[in-house]
Each structure stands twice: as structure tokens, then as C-alpha cells.
Design a protein around this motif. Sequence first.
Motif, PDB file in Angstrom:
ATOM      1  N   ARG A  32      25.515  36.252  31.418  1.00  0.00           N
ATOM      2  CA  ARG A  32      24.362  36.569  32.263  1.00  0.00           C
ATOM      3  C   ARG A  32      23.075  35.859  31.885  1.00  0.00           C
ATOM      4  O   ARG A  32      22.115  35.868  32.633  1.00  0.00           O
ATOM      5  CB  ARG A  32      24.127  38.078  32.264  1.00  0.00           C
ATOM      6  CG  ARG A  32      25.366  38.811  32.671  1.00  0.00           C
ATOM      7  CD  ARG A  32      25.134  40.267  32.815  1.00  0.00           C
ATOM      8  NE  ARG A  32      24.398  40.558  34.032  1.00  0.00           N
ATOM      9  CZ  ARG A  32      24.235  41.766  34.524  1.00  0.00           C
ATOM     10  NH1 ARG A  32      24.714  42.803  33.869  1.00  0.00           N
ATOM     11  NH2 ARG A  32      23.590  41.953  35.630  1.00  0.00           N
ATOM     12  N   GLU A  56      23.903  35.184  36.568  1.00  0.00           N
ATOM     13  CA  GLU A  56      23.030  36.271  36.130  1.00  0.00           C
ATOM     14  C   GLU A  56      23.445  37.618  36.701  1.00  0.00           C
ATOM     15  O   GLU A  56      23.433  38.633  36.019  1.00  0.00           O
ATOM     16  CB  GLU A  56      21.615  35.927  36.573  1.00  0.00           C
ATOM     17  CG  GLU A  56      20.544  36.597  35.767  1.00  0.00           C
ATOM     18  CD  GLU A  56      19.181  36.166  36.281  1.00  0.00           C
ATOM     19  OE1 GLU A  56      18.924  34.950  36.290  1.00  0.00           O
ATOM     20  OE2 GLU A  56      18.412  37.045  36.695  1.00  0.00           O
ATOM     21  N   SER A  83      32.542  42.944  35.765  1.00  0.00           N
ATOM     22  CA  SER A  83      32.317  44.077  36.676  1.00  0.00           C
ATOM     23  C   SER A  83      31.535  45.119  35.878  1.00  0.00           C
ATOM     24  O   SER A  83      31.720  45.218  34.663  1.00  0.00           O
ATOM     25  CB  SER A  83      33.661  44.676  37.115  1.00  0.00           C
ATOM     26  OG  SER A  83      33.561  45.294  38.371  1.00  0.00           O
ATOM     27  N   LYS A 169      36.240  49.856  41.466  1.00  0.00           N
ATOM     28  CA  LYS A 169      37.416  49.073  41.101  1.00  0.00           C
ATOM     29  C   LYS A 169      38.410  49.016  42.260  1.00  0.00           C
ATOM     30  O   LYS A 169      39.022  47.994  42.525  1.00  0.00           O
ATOM     31  CB  LYS A 169      38.089  49.650  39.839  1.00  0.00           C
ATOM     32  CG  LYS A 169      37.220  49.635  38.593  1.00  0.00           C
ATOM     33  CD  LYS A 169      36.662  48.265  38.260  1.00  0.00           C
ATOM     34  CE  LYS A 169      37.695  47.286  37.750  1.00  0.00           C
ATOM     35  NZ  LYS A 169      37.079  45.946  37.468  1.00  0.00           N
TER      36      LYS A 169
HETATM   37  P1  NDP Z   1      32.293  45.170  29.206  1.00  0.00           P
HETATM   38  O1  NDP Z   1      31.157  45.999  29.666  1.00  0.00           O
HETATM   39  O2  NDP Z   1      32.343  44.758  27.780  1.00  0.00           O
HETATM   40  O3  NDP Z   1      32.431  43.860  30.114  1.00  0.00           O
HETATM   41  C1  NDP Z   1      31.940  43.774  31.411  1.00  0.00           C
HETATM   42  C2  NDP Z   1      31.430  42.368  31.634  1.00  0.00           C
HETATM   43  O4  NDP Z   1      30.947  42.223  32.985  1.00  0.00           O
HETATM   44  C3  NDP Z   1      30.247  42.032  30.723  1.00  0.00           C
HETATM   45  O5  NDP Z   1      30.370  40.695  30.315  1.00  0.00           O
HETATM   46  C4  NDP Z   1      29.047  42.233  31.630  1.00  0.00           C
HETATM   47  O6  NDP Z   1      27.923  41.493  31.237  1.00  0.00           O
HETATM   48  C5  NDP Z   1      29.598  41.745  32.951  1.00  0.00           C
HETATM   49  N1  NDP Z   1      28.833  42.288  34.072  1.00  0.00           N
HETATM   50  C6  NDP Z   1      28.687  43.590  34.426  1.00  0.00           C
HETATM   51  N2  NDP Z   1      27.883  43.707  35.502  1.00  0.00           N
HETATM   52  C7  NDP Z   1      27.511  42.449  35.836  1.00  0.00           C
HETATM   53  C8  NDP Z   1      26.660  41.906  36.851  1.00  0.00           C
HETATM   54  N3  NDP Z   1      26.055  42.684  37.750  1.00  0.00           N
HETATM   55  N4  NDP Z   1      26.489  40.565  36.887  1.00  0.00           N
HETATM   56  C9  NDP Z   1      27.089  39.753  35.984  1.00  0.00           C
HETATM   57  N5  NDP Z   1      27.912  40.213  35.007  1.00  0.00           N
HETATM   58  C10 NDP Z   1      28.110  41.540  34.934  1.00  0.00           C
HETATM   59  O7  NDP Z   1      33.598  46.001  29.587  1.00  0.00           O
HETATM   60  P2  NDP Z   1      35.160  45.672  29.473  1.00  0.00           P
HETATM   61  O8  NDP Z   1      35.410  44.452  28.704  1.00  0.00           O
HETATM   62  O9  NDP Z   1      35.803  46.918  29.081  1.00  0.00           O
HETATM   63  O10 NDP Z   1      35.520  45.428  31.022  1.00  0.00           O
HETATM   64  C11 NDP Z   1      36.003  44.199  31.530  1.00  0.00           C
HETATM   65  C12 NDP Z   1      36.766  44.461  32.812  1.00  0.00           C
HETATM   66  O11 NDP Z   1      37.882  45.301  32.549  1.00  0.00           O
HETATM   67  C13 NDP Z   1      35.945  45.149  33.915  1.00  0.00           C
HETATM   68  O12 NDP Z   1      36.310  44.571  35.152  1.00  0.00           O
HETATM   69  C14 NDP Z   1      36.449  46.596  33.834  1.00  0.00           C
HETATM   70  O13 NDP Z   1      36.303  47.275  35.049  1.00  0.00           O
HETATM   71  C15 NDP Z   1      37.907  46.370  33.471  1.00  0.00           C
HETATM   72  N6  NDP Z   1      38.547  47.531  32.838  1.00  0.00           N
HETATM   73  C16 NDP Z   1      38.108  48.014  31.637  1.00  0.00           C
HETATM   74  C17 NDP Z   1      38.734  49.107  31.054  1.00  0.00           C
HETATM   75  C18 NDP Z   1      38.308  49.658  29.724  1.00  0.00           C
HETATM   76  O14 NDP Z   1      38.755  50.748  29.366  1.00  0.00           O
HETATM   77  N7  NDP Z   1      37.494  48.974  28.959  1.00  0.00           N
HETATM   78  C19 NDP Z   1      39.850  49.781  31.726  1.00  0.00           C
HETATM   79  C20 NDP Z   1      40.249  49.180  32.974  1.00  0.00           C
HETATM   80  C21 NDP Z   1      39.597  48.102  33.503  1.00  0.00           C
HETATM   81  P3  NDP Z   1      26.747  42.171  30.339  1.00  0.00           P
HETATM   82  O15 NDP Z   1      27.436  42.914  29.233  1.00  0.00           O
HETATM   83  O16 NDP Z   1      25.955  41.023  29.893  1.00  0.00           O
HETATM   84  O17 NDP Z   1      26.020  43.101  31.254  1.00  0.00           O
END
Ligand code: NDP
Length: 343
Positions: A32, A56, A83, A169
Motif C-alpha cells: 500500500r 494504495e 482484502s 469474501k
Molecule cells: P492480512 O491483514 O495480514 O493481509 C491482508 C492484506 O490485504 C494486507 O497486505 C493488507 O494491507 C491488504 N489490504 C487490505 N485492505 C486493503 C485495501 N483497501 N487496499 C489495498 N490493500 C489492502 O491478513 P491475512 O494474510 O490473514 O489475509 C490474506 C487473505 O486471506 C485475505 O484475502 C483474507 O480474507 C484471506 N483469509 C484469511 C484467513 C485468516 O484466518 N487469516 C482465513 C481465510 C481467508 P495492509 O496490511 O497494508 O493494510
Amino acid sequence: TVVFVSGATGFIALHVVDDLLKTGYKVIGSGRSQEKNDGLLKKFKSNPNLSMEIVEDIAAPNAFDKVFQKHGKEIKVVLHIASPVHFNTTDFEKDLLIPAVNGTKSILEAIKNYAADTVEKVVITSSVAALASPGDMKDTSFVVNEESWNKDTWESCQANAVSAYCGSKKFAEKTAWDFLEENQSSIKFTLSTINPGFVFGPQLFADSLRNGINSSSAIIANLVSYKLGDNFYNYSGPFIDVRDVSKAHLLAFEKPECAGQRLFLCEDMFCSQEALDILNEEFPQLKGKIATGEPGSGSTFLTKNCCKCDNRKTKNLLGFQFNKFRDCIVDTASQLLEVQSKS
Ligand code: NDP
């Protein structure tokens, strides 16, 4: 082969980037901000096979256009992992639903417009939340499998932040399958989705624990730092180790038989009580300090409060054994305790 990873700075995505680099792929990630991207490149010791672009806000229209205008002709595989995963909002559309859906739409549109001839595989990180609503997850007669869909509507999912996240989701994943159907003649990629349960496990880089821990890891971190006698919330649901989630992202595009599939990642059902039991049994330094709950009551709790999961199809497709809950919790807590002891 060049792989694009959106949201590369996240908990799951960092493991994916690491596995991709170790396997010999070239990786272009998105983060971002310049600061976050520089931080990531430094952690990977400026690996020449890794570069970063700024996206971003995935909620913005055409958020991915610039990246695909620039790199569209080299990217063969797209892993869309970004996400929002948090629950501290009351504006569910703005903070959860719209970014999830728009991000999916804009990355697919960008592929169609700038990389239709090059991108062969797209993998989208969906969730068990797209398979079952929070209500279904508590229904003991419900069986979740690869064909299930969360039945909440755009309106009904906005009852609270957890349902809204689950809805985000569902609607994001649905956007992707609909896009595929509507654009068959103008794209060549196949789509797979990864639908994990609660994801636990060590952070790829321990210092991620110091600056704002991700939501699922916080569940275990909170148990490790609970005080004796505290009440704890007994989270429950399907569980999977982050290292297996990462492996599945690679296999999803490497194995032809995964094309068109939803891969439901669940090793077993878990509840917080079972995690507490493991922490108390395996870490003498925690015993007597952290909560105990009602030791041994986890499996009865699950029988009485949780749906069942059937992911035999996914296990056959992927063909590897998932890590066990005990090993995952031990590895997660060991890293947490090590970081705590240094601070
Ligand atoms: P994180 O919060 O660590 O990762 C989410 C990532 O998405 C971060 O890099 C975040 O950036 C980025 N992001 C969120 N919102 C935005 C936005 N508006 N614009 C740009 N970037 C954005 O969580 P996870 O690694 O756990 O999640 C990764 C994926 O896995 C997601 O799609 C989640 O729904 C899915 N998932 C996760 C589970 C879990 O238990 N962890 C279970 C099932 C699915 P930043 O941190 O800089 O905001």
C-alpha cells in the motif's frame, strides 16, 4: 515465470512470496505504500527476483490498471490475496464489502484489458466465509464442502462486522466466478479459489508481531498473554496452518487439475479451548499463568456448537498432508514467546 501477488505484505502473502521465490519464480508484489514496499524488499534481502509496486487502495476504481499497464506482458500468474481482514468498523460497505468486491473486479478487469494474452492462471484467496455464514458455521447439522455457498445477502450480512467480513469474501469470490463466465471470449486464464478456515502459524518474519498483528494470529497471541482467571472467547471453526495455505496457493496454479476448483483448506475443526490445553501442556513457563478454561472440554464444545467440514475433494486435488493443530499452535506460540522475551 512471473507471478503477481496482491497484498504481498500480509500474513499469508509473505509466506506465499517466500515459497514462490524459493521455487524459482519471479515475483512482482503489491503493497500500500513505498514505506511498506521498501520494508518488504529489505526483509527479502533485495532478492533480484522480487520487485514491488504500490496499490494504495484496492477499493478505488481501476486500482490495478497501472501495474498491469506496466507489467501485463510479463505476468503469467496472478495471486489475488489482498482484502480487508478486520472487524473494527461500523461502516461495513465502505471498509469491508466494497474494497473486497472492487479489488477483485479491478484486478480481473486489468488482466482483461492489459494482459489478456499473457495471464494463464488466476488464484483468488477467498475463505470458508464464502462457503458458510456465521450462522451455518454454528449449525451442528450443516456440512460445509467445496460446493457450499454462504447464503447471506448483501443486506443480511451487514448485521455485524463478522457477518459483513464473511459477506465480503462471498461477494468478492462470486464476482470472480461471474467475471469468468461473462468474459470467456476475451480472456484465457483459468481461475481457482483458495478457501481457508482460520489460519494460524508463525509469521514469516517474527518482527511482524511487533507492528500490528493480523486478525487470525491475534486469536492465539491473546491466549498466550491472557491472565489466569480471565474469561476467554471460545472461537471455533475449521483450522489450517499458514504454511499449508501458502503451499496450496502454488499448487493451485501449478496443478492443471486445480483449474476451476474451489480449494477448501481445513485440517480439522478447532476451538480456543483446545489451543489453551495445548499451551498449558506444552509450555511449562505458561502453566499457572494463563487461563485454563475447562481442560479437555474442546471436543464436546465442537460437537455441540459447530458444523462439520468435508474437504476430501480438496485433499485429493492437493495431495499433501496438512500440518496438525498441535504442531501449528506450538510453532506459533514459540515464536510469540521468543519475541516477548526479547522485548
Ligand atoms: P492480512 O491483514 O495480514 O493481509 C491482508 C492484506 O490485504 C494486507 O497486505 C493488507 O494491507 C491488504 N489490504 C487490505 N485492505 C486493503 C485495501 N483497501 N487496499 C489495498 N490493500 C489492502 O491478513 P491475512 O494474510 O490473514 O489475509 C490474506 C487473505 O486471506 C485475505 O484475502 C483474507 O480474507 C484471506 N483469509 C484469511 C484467513 C485468516 O484466518 N487469516 C482465513 C481465510 C481467508 P495492509 O496490511 O497494508 O493494510
